[in-house]
Design an enzyme around this catalytic site. Structure first.
Site, PDB file in Angstrom:
ATOM      1  N   ASP A  92       0.394   5.110   9.636  1.00 24.23           N
ATOM      2  CA  ASP A  92      -0.406   6.196   9.027  1.00 24.23           C
ATOM      3  C   ASP A  92      -0.048   7.532   9.670  1.00 24.23           C
ATOM      4  O   ASP A  92       0.087   8.549   8.987  1.00 24.23           O
ATOM      5  CB  ASP A  92      -1.914   5.940   9.236  1.00 24.23           C
ATOM      6  CG  ASP A  92      -2.463   4.883   8.276  1.00 24.23           C
ATOM      7  OD1 ASP A  92      -1.750   4.533   7.318  1.00 24.23           O
ATOM      8  OD2 ASP A  92      -3.598   4.421   8.494  1.00 24.23           O
TER       9      ASP A  92
ATOM     10  N   HIS B 284       3.995   5.656   4.538  1.00 24.96           N
ATOM     11  CA  HIS B 284       3.391   4.710   5.471  1.00 24.96           C
ATOM     12  C   HIS B 284       4.325   3.501   5.665  1.00 24.96           C
ATOM     13  O   HIS B 284       4.570   3.074   6.791  1.00 24.96           O
ATOM     14  CB  HIS B 284       2.022   4.266   4.932  1.00 24.96           C
ATOM     15  CG  HIS B 284       1.429   3.106   5.655  1.00 24.96           C
ATOM     16  ND1 HIS B 284       0.487   3.241   6.645  1.00 24.96           N
ATOM     17  CD2 HIS B 284       1.665   1.773   5.541  1.00 24.96           C
ATOM     18  CE1 HIS B 284       0.163   2.040   7.098  1.00 24.96           C
ATOM     19  NE2 HIS B 284       0.869   1.134   6.449  1.00 24.96           N
ATOM     20  N   GLU B 285       4.854   2.967   4.555  1.00 25.78           N
ATOM     21  CA  GLU B 285       5.733   1.788   4.646  1.00 25.78           C
ATOM     22  C   GLU B 285       7.016   2.120   5.400  1.00 25.78           C
ATOM     23  O   GLU B 285       7.497   1.334   6.209  1.00 25.78           O
ATOM     24  CB  GLU B 285       6.069   1.240   3.248  1.00 25.78           C
ATOM     25  CG  GLU B 285       4.855   0.776   2.434  1.00 25.78           C
ATOM     26  CD  GLU B 285       3.975  -0.231   3.167  1.00 25.78           C
ATOM     27  OE1 GLU B 285       4.483  -0.954   4.038  1.00 25.78           O
ATOM     28  OE2 GLU B 285       2.756  -0.255   2.882  1.00 25.78           O
TER      29      GLU B 285
ATOM     30  N   HIS C  50       6.536   1.989   9.039  1.00 28.87           N
ATOM     31  CA  HIS C  50       6.677   0.654   9.653  1.00 28.87           C
ATOM     32  C   HIS C  50       8.131   0.405  10.054  1.00 28.87           C
ATOM     33  O   HIS C  50       8.410  -0.169  11.095  1.00 28.87           O
ATOM     34  CB  HIS C  50       6.245  -0.444   8.671  1.00 28.87           C
ATOM     35  CG  HIS C  50       4.754  -0.617   8.597  1.00 28.87           C
ATOM     36  ND1 HIS C  50       3.969  -0.793   9.706  1.00 28.87           N
ATOM     37  CD2 HIS C  50       3.907  -0.635   7.533  1.00 28.87           C
ATOM     38  CE1 HIS C  50       2.705  -0.924   9.333  1.00 28.87           C
ATOM     39  NE2 HIS C  50       2.634  -0.818   8.017  1.00 28.87           N
TER      40      HIS C  50
ATOM     41  N   GLU D 281      -0.585  -0.250  12.158  1.00 30.91           N
ATOM     42  CA  GLU D 281      -1.042   0.436  10.939  1.00 30.91           C
ATOM     43  C   GLU D 281      -1.383   1.889  11.244  1.00 30.91           C
ATOM     44  O   GLU D 281      -1.034   2.787  10.481  1.00 30.91           O
ATOM     45  CB  GLU D 281      -2.255  -0.276  10.333  1.00 30.91           C
ATOM     46  CG  GLU D 281      -1.950  -1.659   9.769  1.00 30.91           C
ATOM     47  CD  GLU D 281      -0.816  -1.657   8.772  1.00 30.91           C
ATOM     48  OE1 GLU D 281      -0.726  -0.716   7.960  1.00 30.91           O
ATOM     49  OE2 GLU D 281       0.021  -2.582   8.821  1.00 30.91           O
TER      50      GLU D 281
HETATM   51 ZN    ZN Z   1       0.968  -0.910   6.798  1.00 25.29          ZN
END
Ligand code: ZN
Length: 415
Positions: free
Chosen positions: A358, A276-277, A280, A354
């Site tokens: 995801d 997930h990070e 980003h 977000e």
């Molecule tokens: Zn996040």
């Protein structure tokens, strides 16, 4: 507009801001179901849900005391002419506009920070402690408080001094120079935050050899992220709550995993959170949000340049003519509704990011592991999983857990 009208608008804005915040808090607390809702069965159990409610109630009470107290102090100070009085003292002390502004702003921020300390102390050593989250010792707490204060004073003073200095020689275009300086400063801070600021508070170490590192290596290679850019931070020094974040730009980018995350989650769940990070990073969220905040800063500085010399603004706060420092405070309050609206816009955008991150994790790793990892993180930290929709819309930078799970499941079905 004359100074009396501006004074009334300032008071009204402060009151509306306070009332809006209190109403939203109230609506949100009433939205919390007293019994475990069906939607949370399988995530929270009855006992943990009871603990969550008690935790939220205690935090809510503290929050209303703290915001009520700040509001009353602000209104009394304003109505009693505190800003004008303090400005008179500062102006009598020095003729330099740069020094006047720094003394004025530093004095007010120091008082406001010191008044916040008792509430923060209570939150850490009473509430967080009671629910088993706090790991901070009193020594670490006071060191943190002093370090944070000094850091914000030093950085704030340097930036403010630069802006005022531009104002004294660049005339109406000072905002352009100020904007340039703030931009250079923000890019520098985003790049070097992990190397200059984080070490003042925490230790960051590279991932240790072992099966977790092997799993992470396999994933990082697959998505083209360097293993050297992944660090573990000693979050357990302060709290048992788990977290992870992406920070930095270009060669200075890094993903930071809390040691508490590594303790609580399975290796697969940790890789999913890491995915997930990295999402980003791959979707360029940091770069874009920096761009948006630089643009916002330009607009704020430009608007401020239009009214800084307007005597009525300073007179509304008790000055006898236009002062940079009084104009700054009046402008900040008058700008607050715009800032609220922009803040909501930023949260809408952040929630969108977000979902994107995801989606990246679900596509490149395994959505089910992300779901179980997120559930553990949320329940362990007694998060509110059913906020009031309006409250969530205005304040949440991350979608609430159920929405994220829903979106990850829809995404899984699509691929
Ligand atoms: Zn996040």
């Amino acid at each position: 507009m004359n100074s009396e009208t501006i004074f009334i608008i300032i008071v009204v804005f402060l009151c509306l801001d306070f009332v809006l915040e209190r109403v939203l808090e109230y609506v949100n607390s009433k939205h919390m179901s007293p019994v475990l809702p069906d939607s949370l069965k399988g995530i929270y159990d009855e006992k943990e849900y009871g603990r969550f409610q008690a935790y939220k109630r205690e935090n809510g009470r503290l929050d209303s005391w703290s915001s009520g107290f700040s509001f009353i102090v602000m209104i009394v100070f304003l109505v009693a002419g505190g800003f004008g009085w303090y400005n008179g003292w500062v102006v009598a002390w020095t003729d330099s506009i740069v020094l006047q502004t720094i003394l004025f702003v530093v004095g007010l921020s120091l008082v406001s920070s010191v008044l916040d300390i008792p509430f923060d102390y209570y939150a850490t050593f009473r509430i967080e402690e009671k629910y088993g989250f706090n790991k901070t010792t009193r020594r670490v707490y006071w060191l943190d408080t002093v370090k944070e204060l000094l850091l914000s004073l030093v950085l704030g003073c340097v930036l403010l001094a630069l802006v005022v200095w531009f104002y004294t020689w660049a005339g109406p275009y000072f905002w352009l120079y100020a904007w340039g300086a703030v931009t250079v400063f923000s890019v520098f801070m985003v790049m070097f935050y992990s190397q200059l600021i984080v070490p003042l508070f925490n230790k960051q170490t590279p991932l240790q050899e072992g099966s977790l590192r092997d799993k992470i290596r396999a994933f990082a290679e697959k998505v083209g992220f360097k293993l050297d850019n992944i660090y573990v931070i000693d979050g357990s020094k302060r709290s048992t709550k788990a977290n992870a974040y992406f920070t930095g730009l270009g060669p200075k980018k890094r993903v930071v995993l809390y040691d508490t995350l590594i303790d609580d989650l399975t290796e697969e769940e940790i890789v999913a959170v890491l995915a997930h990070e990295i999402g980003h990073y791959r979707k360029r969220h940091t770069l874009r949000s920096m761009g948006v905040s630089i643009l916002q800063m330009g607009i704020i500085l430009w608007l401020f340049s239009l009214c800084v010399n307007c005597a009525a603004l300073s007179e509304a706060l008790g000055g006898d003519r236009a002062y940079f420092q009084l104009g700054l405070i009046a402008f900040a309050i008058l700008y607050s509704p715009v800032s609220l609206v922009l803040g909501i816009g930023m949260n809408v955008w952040s929630r969108h990011n977000e979902y994107e991150a995801d989606g990246f994790a679900a596509r490149n790793y395994e959505g089910a592991y992300l779901v179980s990892g997120l559930k553990k993180i949320s329940v362990k930290s007694l998060s509110n999983l059913t906020p009031h929709p309006l409250y969530e819309y205005i304040y949440y930078s991350h979608p609430s857990l159920l929405k994220r799970i829903g979106a990850i499941n829809v995404f899984k079905n699509k691929i």
